[in-house]
Design an enzyme around this catalytic site. Structure first.
Site, PDB file in Angstrom:
ATOM      1  N   HIS A   7       2.953   1.500   5.834  1.00  0.00           N
ATOM      2  CA  HIS A   7       3.397   0.576   5.154  1.00  0.00           C
ATOM      3  C   HIS A   7       4.796   0.951   4.454  1.00  0.00           C
ATOM      4  CE1 HIS A   7      -0.079  -2.023   5.479  1.00  0.00           C
ATOM      5  NE2 HIS A   7      -0.749  -0.929   5.147  1.00  0.00           N
ATOM      6  N   HIS A  67      -3.057  -1.522  -1.788  1.00  0.00           N
ATOM      7  CA  HIS A  67      -2.585  -1.757  -0.445  1.00  0.00           C
ATOM      8  C   HIS A  67      -2.575  -0.534   0.501  1.00  0.00           C
ATOM      9  CE1 HIS A  67      -2.155  -4.579   2.580  1.00  0.00           C
ATOM     10  NE2 HIS A  67      -0.849  -3.935   3.130  1.00  0.00           N
ATOM     11  N   HIS A  99      -3.727   2.647   2.041  1.00  0.00           N
ATOM     12  CA  HIS A  99      -4.951   3.357   1.870  1.00  0.00           C
ATOM     13  C   HIS A  99      -4.531   4.731   1.762  1.00  0.00           C
ATOM     14  CE1 HIS A  99      -7.485  -0.231   2.482  1.00  0.00           C
ATOM     15  NE2 HIS A  99      -6.470  -0.599   3.120  1.00  0.00           N
TER      16      HIS A  99
END
Length: 162
Positions: free
Chosen positions: A32, A60, A62
């Site tokens: 991300h 969001h 992990h």
């Protein structure tokens, strides 16, 4: 109208739904990357800095990551002029951790780790104490229960209620 009015204008000008908040965070995680929501960061970060924001909590991703004080995409100078960001999206996930990290940890990244855990935030008139605790599970690296602790001092320009 204040800052929330400005936020609404930004969303409307981009045709964004009121029910979906684009993801934006400071992260060195490649799964991300910071490019996700980069436009949102460029628009909202100046509002947060102008308001004297000290801390932003995100999820969001992990994995766990805490920044040094940052502003405009890098380390804040002086540090008191920036915002600490904590990505604590590591409560657990059947898909396991978001991998990989960027090979070189950026200078603005204070700590990053693949581990499941959770955090506590203690507040008083002048400080916030953030403690990140690792879950006791087989996926976490060795190293004890407390994975991170940070003491944040309220910025001089803080305007709080009460």
């Amino acid at each position: 109208r204040g800052d929330m009015g400005r936020y609404g204008e930004l969303r409307s000008s981009r045709g964004e739904s009121d029910s979906v908040m684009p993801h934006w965070r400071y992260t060195s995680n490649r799964h991300h990357p910071m490019s996700e929501g980069a436009r949102m960061r460029e628009d909202l970060e100046p509002l947060l800095l102008a308001a004297g924001t000290d801390l932003v909590l995100n999820g969001h991703v992990h994995a766990y990551e805490r920044t040094h004080p940052v502003a405009r995409g890098g380390l804040a100078s002086p540090p008191e002029s920036g915002i600490t960001h904590i990505t604590v999206g590591d409560g657990g996930n059947r898909e396991h951790f978001a991998r990989p990290w960027e090979p070189q940890q950026p200078a603005w990244s204070a700590l990053r780790e693949y581990a499941y855990g959770w955090g506590t935030l203690e507040l008083n008139e002048s400080h916030a104490v953030w403690t990140w605790l690792r879950n006791d599970d087989p996926w976490n690296p060795p190293g004890g229960r407390i994975g991170d602790r940070a003491v944040l001092e309220r910025r001089a320009g803080w305007r709080g209620g009460g």
